[in-house]
Design a protein around this motif. Structure first.
Motif, mmCIF file in Angstrom:
data_model
loop_
_atom_site.group_PDB
_atom_site.id
_atom_site.type_symbol
_atom_site.label_atom_id
_atom_site.label_comp_id
_atom_site.label_asym_id
_atom_site.label_seq_id
_atom_site.Cartn_x
_atom_site.Cartn_y
_atom_site.Cartn_z
ATOM 1 N N MET A 238 0.732 -1.307 0.184
ATOM 2 C CA MET A 238 -0.121 0.022 -0.039
ATOM 3 C C MET A 238 0.935 1.389 0.058
ATOM 4 S SD MET A 238 -3.092 -0.730 -0.342
ATOM 5 C CE MET A 238 -3.837 0.539 0.051
ATOM 6 N N GLU A 239 1.922 1.296 0.700
ATOM 7 C CA GLU A 239 2.816 2.397 0.928
ATOM 8 C C GLU A 239 3.589 2.454 -0.495
ATOM 9 O OE1 GLU A 239 5.406 1.317 4.194
ATOM 10 O OE2 GLU A 239 4.063 2.094 5.440
ATOM 11 N N ALA A 240 3.781 1.586 -1.110
ATOM 12 C CA ALA A 240 4.432 1.673 -2.460
ATOM 13 C C ALA A 240 3.397 2.134 -3.622
ATOM 14 C CB ALA A 240 4.809 0.147 -3.104
ATOM 15 N N PHE A 241 2.210 1.611 -3.381
ATOM 16 C CA PHE A 241 1.241 2.084 -4.534
ATOM 17 C C PHE A 241 0.954 3.925 -4.023
ATOM 18 C CE2 PHE A 241 -3.314 3.358 -4.791
ATOM 19 C CZ PHE A 241 -3.521 2.893 -6.316
ATOM 20 N N ARG A 242 0.981 3.951 -2.835
ATOM 21 C CA ARG A 242 0.579 5.463 -2.571
ATOM 22 C C ARG A 242 1.707 6.246 -3.090
ATOM 23 N NH1 ARG A 242 0.454 5.776 3.206
ATOM 24 N NH2 ARG A 242 -1.381 4.585 3.241
ATOM 25 N N SER A 243 2.924 6.023 -3.073
ATOM 26 C CA SER A 243 4.142 6.643 -3.268
ATOM 27 C C SER A 243 4.284 6.732 -4.999
ATOM 28 C CB SER A 243 5.633 5.983 -2.940
ATOM 29 O OG SER A 243 6.559 6.562 -3.308
ATOM 30 N N GLY A 244 3.741 5.597 -5.626
ATOM 31 C CA GLY A 244 3.952 5.659 -7.176
ATOM 32 C C GLY A 244 2.753 6.670 -7.340
ATOM 33 N N PHE A 245 1.377 6.428 -6.768
ATOM 34 C CA PHE A 245 0.378 7.338 -7.225
ATOM 35 C C PHE A 245 0.603 8.793 -7.025
ATOM 36 C CE2 PHE A 245 -3.728 9.397 -6.332
ATOM 37 C CZ PHE A 245 -4.446 8.636 -7.341
ATOM 38 N N ASN A 246 1.475 9.088 -5.702
ATOM 39 C CA ASN A 246 1.610 10.558 -5.424
ATOM 40 C C ASN A 246 2.403 11.023 -6.650
ATOM 41 O OD1 ASN A 246 0.034 10.892 -3.489
ATOM 42 N ND2 ASN A 246 1.388 10.220 -2.131
ATOM 43 N N GLN A 247 3.477 10.342 -7.080
ATOM 44 C CA GLN A 247 4.494 10.768 -7.849
ATOM 45 C C GLN A 247 3.940 10.990 -9.581
ATOM 46 O OE1 GLN A 247 7.576 7.879 -8.182
ATOM 47 N NE2 GLN A 247 8.497 8.297 -6.275
#
Length: 100
Positions: A89-98
């Motif tokens: 979920m953290e990786a998804f959120r980071s990629g989404f925010n980028q």
């Protein structure tokens, strides 16, 4: 419940065990409770995630019985829909925010 969408067979497994716990709390009839005709102690469940024997939910050599079944179900659900997927979920959120 999202748990049933992520892992349907494990969700049904936990739901069936939760039904046993309702019987325990309502009827206080612990001695004769069975899961599909088998006493909980005879199923020989340990505190590992079903299907992932290396994923230890609770350290120690303790097996699941009717007295700690609620704890086991809670740990399985937590490992499946919370702590077990935090990194994803953290990786998804980071990629989404980028991206946005």
């Amino acid at each position: 419940m999202i748990f049933f969408l992520l892992m349907p067979s494990l969700g049904i497994f936990c739901k069936n065990f939760k039904s046993l716990l309702v019987l325990v709390y309502v009827h206080r009839a612990i001695a004769d409770l069975c899961f599909r005709g088998t006493p909980i102690e005879d199923i020989c469940l340990d505190f590992s995630l079903p299907g992932y024997p290396d994923y230890i939910l609770k350290p120690g050599e303790e097996n699941v019985d009717i007295n700690n079944l609620d704890e086991y179900i809670s740990l399985v659900v937590d490992a499946t829909v919370k702590t077990g997927i935090i990194r994803q979920m953290e990786a998804f959120r980071s990629g989404f925010n980028q991206t946005f």
